[in-house]
Design a protein around this motif. Structure first.
Motif, mmCIF file in Angstrom:
data_model
loop_
_atom_site.group_PDB
_atom_site.id
_atom_site.type_symbol
_atom_site.label_atom_id
_atom_site.label_comp_id
_atom_site.label_asym_id
_atom_site.label_seq_id
_atom_site.Cartn_x
_atom_site.Cartn_y
_atom_site.Cartn_z
ATOM 1 N N LEU A 288 -6.243 0.036 -1.612
ATOM 2 C CA LEU A 288 -6.746 -1.198 -2.199
ATOM 3 C C LEU A 288 -6.190 -2.416 -1.477
ATOM 4 O O LEU A 288 -5.014 -2.451 -1.113
ATOM 5 N N HIS A 289 -7.047 -3.419 -1.266
ATOM 6 C CA HIS A 289 -6.574 -4.658 -0.664
ATOM 7 C C HIS A 289 -6.838 -5.822 -1.612
ATOM 8 O O HIS A 289 -7.845 -5.858 -2.333
ATOM 9 N N TYR A 290 -5.929 -6.770 -1.604
ATOM 10 C CA TYR A 290 -6.018 -7.954 -2.470
ATOM 11 C C TYR A 290 -7.262 -8.761 -2.118
ATOM 12 O O TYR A 290 -7.551 -9.010 -0.959
ATOM 13 N N VAL B 43 -6.114 -10.650 -11.479
ATOM 14 C CA VAL B 43 -5.881 -10.340 -10.068
ATOM 15 C C VAL B 43 -6.736 -9.126 -9.706
ATOM 16 O O VAL B 43 -6.766 -8.134 -10.440
ATOM 17 N N PHE B 44 -7.413 -9.215 -8.578
ATOM 18 C CA PHE B 44 -8.464 -8.270 -8.255
ATOM 19 C C PHE B 44 -8.214 -7.624 -6.896
ATOM 20 O O PHE B 44 -7.973 -8.326 -5.908
ATOM 21 N N TRP B 45 -8.266 -6.287 -6.862
ATOM 22 C CA TRP B 45 -8.167 -5.519 -5.625
ATOM 23 C C TRP B 45 -9.436 -4.694 -5.430
ATOM 24 O O TRP B 45 -10.130 -4.368 -6.405
ATOM 25 N N TYR B 46 -9.698 -4.327 -4.168
ATOM 26 C CA TYR B 46 -10.981 -3.700 -3.870
ATOM 27 C C TYR B 46 -10.852 -2.797 -2.643
ATOM 28 O O TYR B 46 -10.116 -3.090 -1.696
ATOM 29 N N TYR B 47 -11.610 -1.672 -2.672
ATOM 30 C CA TYR B 47 -11.707 -0.805 -1.494
ATOM 31 C C TYR B 47 -13.090 -0.169 -1.486
ATOM 32 O O TYR B 47 -13.614 0.232 -2.536
ATOM 33 N N HIS B 48 -13.686 -0.080 -0.294
ATOM 34 C CA HIS B 48 -14.988 0.558 -0.147
ATOM 35 C C HIS B 48 -14.891 1.685 0.874
ATOM 36 O O HIS B 48 -14.373 1.490 1.986
#
Length: 466
Positions: A395-397, A346-351
């Motif tokens: 972080l968003h899914y 499961v991967f979360w991401y923020y830029h």
């Protein structure tokens, strides 16, 4: 493996990367034209400890391209911090807390900072968290592969054959690609082995390729070839593909496994966008097996299949797995998984646009254990690295990835393959299926590999080894 000998030879072999708390059985063997002969079997037990992280000399880069740092963070099942340490190349990082048991399970997190020297690139932190892990020795990274000095040059002169007029051509020996000079009609192959092997193939997509296979090429041996020296392939397999809008198919000859060097020769490489089938031609009675990579995607679904050591598959086998995300909050993530899969990611991401910095957070676990997950708080010394970026609430899914590797027994075996025993992969694995379900069609950072990797850059280990 010590290679051939014509006389009695004494040898010593050092066994490394052994699992903790295991019984190891050892015997020597020798093979000749009449068969294989085994020495006496002996065994010994390795001791149990807590977590040790053996860091290779090449794990973290520090060069003109980018500089890397890494930390290991361990939590118990209550999300309480067991310890955090920065790791360094060539060192062993050990955790020996007195309050925790080696028989318990833990959450192991590895945080990497990739700091590019070029300010125009996006620097990023990447956290990978492995759930329900028992203490053991982990090997981070791999030592550099052997390099082979150039011994000579093989030159192939082509009479009446213009490779530049065809859509696709492959010029290889065991170690390098050949350099084609259309004006002179020659191909120069750097020779790193003696004897060597040369593979020349050319074709127009949609028609059967022509090839020339030259085994046992001696040092500095040169050749002159005409059109009649090339053979057109007659054997083919039609790979049936399910619905997709973007697709790619890659086939190469399989490694013969006789040495540590990955020996391969490319057979086919083409886009398969929106095609229902792809015809792949292959030479007869030259290679015993093939490595096949198929990548397909549509909408927010991306899927690929790897098949090792066997015939080219005539059908893409889909990983029949779906997921229903009940709450994409990283603090209260839960999901329902249906279908056959061993491992979920499961991967979360923020830029952060203002800093041109990204933060990736991967959680890897078994499909039965990943369905309920709550991320533990980051240690204060980690947050201090960049407080405005390393905020878990930002972080968003992004997506959930599944892998069905049918040579594995369970999730722990997956970790043993990918970290604890890099490079020591089981000799009988055949398939790996992978499926990713993205949260949306657009604005998704696909960090995986969507195209086949040239084998001179290919890591022979499991995809997680690095």
């Amino acid at each position: 493996t010590f290679g051939p000998t014509s006389r009695d030879t004494a040898f010593t072999s050092t066994l490394t990367r052994l699992r903790q708390g295991a019984v190891i059985f050892v015997r020597a063997y020798a093979t000749d034209s009449k068969g294989t002969y085994y020495g006496a079997e002996t065994s010994f037990s390795t001791t149990e400890g807590f977590f040790s992280f053996v860091v290779s000399s090449q794990y973290l880069r520090d060069d003109s391209y980018y500089k890397q740092r890494a930390w290991v963070i361990i939590y118990n099942t209550l999300n309480q911090l067991v310890g955090v340490k920065e790791v360094h190349n060539g060192e062993t990082c050990e955790f020996q807390p007195l309050l925790y048991k080696a028989t318990d399970q833990y959450l192991v997190c590895i945080l990497r900072l990739n700091d590019y020297v070029n300010p125009g690139n996006t620097d990023y932190f990447q956290m990978t968290a492995y759930t329900a892990v028992q203490p053991d020795i982990w090997y981070l990274g791999s030592e550099p592969a052997n390099t082979y000095p150039q011994l000579g040059t093989n030159t192939v002169t082509l009479n009446g054959v213009d490779l530049a007029t065809h859509d696709y051509c492959i010029l290889q020996n065991q170690y390098t690609f050949g350099e084609y000079d259309p004006g002179a009609g020659t191909i120069a192959f750097q020779q790193h082995f003696n004897p060597d092997k040369i593979w020349i193939e050319y074709f127009d997509h949609g028609s059967a390729p022509y090839y020339k296979w030259i085994p046992n090429v001696t040092l500095n041996q040169n050749f002159t070839l005409t059109q009649s020296d090339f053979v057109q392939m007659t054997r083919s397999t039609d790979i049936q593909l399910p619905y997709h809008t973007d697709g790619f198919v890659y086939v190469e000859s399989e490694d013969d496994l006789s040495t540590d060097y990955w020996e391969y020769f490319e057979i086919y490489d083409a886009d398969a966008d929106s095609l229902s089938s792809v015809r792949v031609y292959y030479p007869e009675n030259i290679f015993t097996g093939y490595y096949t990579y198929i990548s397909l995607s549509y909408s927010n679904i991306s899927e690929y299949m790897l098949k090792y050591r066997g015939a080219i598959p005539n059908q893409f086998v889909s990983l029949n797995t779906e997921i229903t995300v009940n709450n994409s909050d990283i603090h209260h993530f839960s999901a329902a998984v249906t279908g056959l899969a061993d491992v979920a990611n499961v991967f979360w991401y923020y830029h952060d646009e203002s800093q041109n910095l990204s933060f990736y957070y991967n959680v890897i676990g078994s499909t039965t254990g990943i369905t309920n997950f709550s991320v533990p708080p980051l240690p204060a010394e980690i947050i201090a690295l960049n407080p405005t970026l390393l905020d878990l609430n930002l972080l968003h899914y992004t997506y959930t990835n599944f892998r069905d590797a049918n040579y594995l027994n369970d999730y722990q075996d997956y970790l043993n393959m990918s970290f604890i025993q890099p490079g020591n992969m089981a000799p009988d694995y055949q398939y790996i299926y992978n499926k990713s379900i993205y949260s949306s069609v657009s604005d998704v950072p696909k960090v995986g590999v969507d195209r086949a990797i040239p084998k001179e850059l290919h890591n022979r280990y499991h995809p997680l080894a690095n």
